[in-house]
Design a protein around this motif. Structure first.
Motif, PDB file in Angstrom:
ATOM      1  N   LEU A  33      38.676  31.620  13.761  1.00 40.66           N
ATOM      2  CA  LEU A  33      39.577  32.470  14.540  1.00 40.66           C
ATOM      3  C   LEU A  33      39.138  32.639  15.987  1.00 40.66           C
ATOM      4  O   LEU A  33      39.930  33.059  16.832  1.00 40.66           O
ATOM      5  CB  LEU A  33      39.711  33.841  13.870  1.00 40.66           C
ATOM      6  N   LYS A  34      37.882  32.301  16.305  1.00 41.42           N
ATOM      7  CA  LYS A  34      37.422  32.354  17.680  1.00 41.42           C
ATOM      8  C   LYS A  34      38.158  31.335  18.546  1.00 41.42           C
ATOM      9  O   LYS A  34      38.182  31.459  19.767  1.00 41.42           O
ATOM     10  CB  LYS A  34      35.915  32.100  17.744  1.00 41.42           C
ATOM     11  N   ASN A 112      38.554  36.835   3.823  1.00 37.33           N
ATOM     12  CA  ASN A 112      38.133  37.597   4.997  1.00 37.33           C
ATOM     13  C   ASN A 112      38.771  37.069   6.271  1.00 37.33           C
ATOM     14  O   ASN A 112      39.212  37.839   7.135  1.00 37.33           O
ATOM     15  CB  ASN A 112      36.603  37.567   5.128  1.00 37.33           C
ATOM     16  N   THR A 113      38.832  35.730   6.381  1.00 37.85           N
ATOM     17  CA  THR A 113      39.434  35.122   7.568  1.00 37.85           C
ATOM     18  C   THR A 113      40.918  35.438   7.641  1.00 37.85           C
ATOM     19  O   THR A 113      41.447  35.786   8.708  1.00 37.85           O
ATOM     20  CB  THR A 113      39.228  33.594   7.553  1.00 37.85           C
ATOM     21  N   THR A 116      41.569  39.105   8.598  1.00 35.67           N
ATOM     22  CA  THR A 116      41.345  39.308  10.031  1.00 35.67           C
ATOM     23  C   THR A 116      42.513  38.773  10.843  1.00 35.67           C
ATOM     24  O   THR A 116      42.983  39.426  11.786  1.00 35.67           O
ATOM     25  CB  THR A 116      40.040  38.614  10.471  1.00 35.67           C
ATOM     26  N   PHE A 117      42.995  37.576  10.482  1.00 43.70           N
ATOM     27  CA  PHE A 117      44.140  36.988  11.184  1.00 43.70           C
ATOM     28  C   PHE A 117      45.370  37.874  11.048  1.00 43.70           C
ATOM     29  O   PHE A 117      46.055  38.182  12.032  1.00 43.70           O
ATOM     30  CB  PHE A 117      44.433  35.597  10.630  1.00 43.70           C
ATOM     31  N   ARG A 119      45.690  41.088  10.266  1.00 43.84           N
ATOM     32  CA  ARG A 119      45.569  42.446  10.804  1.00 43.84           C
ATOM     33  C   ARG A 119      45.567  42.463  12.326  1.00 43.84           C
ATOM     34  O   ARG A 119      46.017  43.438  12.939  1.00 43.84           O
ATOM     35  CB  ARG A 119      44.280  43.081  10.279  1.00 43.84           C
ATOM     36  N   ALA A 120      45.078  41.390  12.940  1.00 48.58           N
ATOM     37  CA  ALA A 120      44.862  41.400  14.389  1.00 48.58           C
ATOM     38  C   ALA A 120      45.828  40.492  15.140  1.00 48.58           C
ATOM     39  O   ALA A 120      45.499  40.000  16.212  1.00 48.58           O
ATOM     40  CB  ALA A 120      43.419  40.984  14.685  1.00 48.58           C
ATOM     41  N   ARG A 121      47.017  40.290  14.603  1.00 47.26           N
ATOM     42  CA  ARG A 121      47.964  39.361  15.225  1.00 47.26           C
ATOM     43  C   ARG A 121      49.268  40.087  15.542  1.00 47.26           C
ATOM     44  O   ARG A 121      50.225  40.062  14.757  1.00 47.26           O
ATOM     45  CB  ARG A 121      48.215  38.195  14.268  1.00 47.26           C
ATOM     46  N   ALA A 151      46.769  44.823   5.185  1.00 43.16           N
ATOM     47  CA  ALA A 151      46.857  44.418   6.590  1.00 43.16           C
ATOM     48  C   ALA A 151      48.094  45.000   7.272  1.00 43.16           C
ATOM     49  O   ALA A 151      48.239  44.877   8.487  1.00 43.16           O
ATOM     50  CB  ALA A 151      46.885  42.894   6.690  1.00 43.16           C
TER      51      ALA A 151
END
Length: 217
Positions: A33-34, A112-113, A116-117, A119-121, A151
């Motif tokens: 995701l970085k 986990n990946t 994160t994607f 929730r933060a998009r 999420a």
């Protein structure tokens, strides 16, 4: 997809046809995701178990045979793949889950990946959760639903491979899935029935996704 009139329905179907008749091209594939920058266009993500038919559905929507690679080997898509549609909408092919041969560590890393994607998009407008109409809802499907709820991402269930079922069996399957969807706070209430093989539901899904795209100039 409820419409107030047949005239409105035809207008929305035409809007979907025009959007998906435009160029759709792959522009980014990431495993970390970085590597992902901030999105500029609204995004629709496609999620589902390995071999549920994600690539086939993407190809059917875009009217291309090889936009997304299909495979008889589960778990082939190991990264997030991004496709730009007419510079108005981005389609995201998420890695398939439920691959039996994946190690526990790999599965946990994937979860986990993806969390994160999701929730933060902020540009992610909806996740299409694909379920195979021919088989029962699996535990890992329920885990994915839980992930989407946690999420707080709006998601819609898309039944795939519906051409393989008789009408009574399809009605029963839809009822079964409706009972699950009705309990989910993040779920879009309308289940769509599709078949990449017969084309069932493809035009209607195009019309629905077109409503989430940037409007035509």
């Amino acid at each position: 997809m409820p419409f107030s009139s047949s005239k409105e329905e035809q207008a929305l179907l035409e809007e979907g046809r025009l959007l998906f008749a435009s160029e759709c091209k792959f522009f980014l594939g990431i495993q970390d995701l970085k590597q992902l920058g901030e999105g500029q266009l609204p995004e629709i993500a496609f999620s589902g178990r390995s071999n549920v038919g994600k690539s086939s559905l993407l190809n059917a929507l875009a009217g291309q045979n090889f936009l997304a690679r299909t495979s008889s080997r589960p778990g082939r898509t190991q990264q997030l793949n991004f496709f730009s549609l007419a510079n108005r909408l981005v389609l995201v092919d998420m890695p398939g889950y439920g691959y039996a041969e994946a190690s526990k560590k790999v599965k946990e890393s994937w979860q986990n990946t993806m969390f994160t994607f999701l929730r933060a998009r902020p540009v992610l407008k909806r996740v299409l959760l694909l379920l195979d109409a021919r088989i029962e809802v699996k535990q890992n499907d329920l885990q994915m639903i839980d992930l989407l709820n946690r999420a707080a991402v709006s998601f819609q269930v898309i039944l795939t491979k519906c051409d393989s079922l008789s009408q009574p069996a399809l009605v029963a399957k839809t009822g079964e899935v409706n009972k699950i969807v009705a309990k989910q706070p993040a779920a879009y209430p309308h289940i769509m029935l599709t078949s990449s093989k017969s084309g069932q539901g493809i035009d209607e899904l195009r019309a629905q996704l077109a409503q989430l795209a940037i409007p035509r100039l």
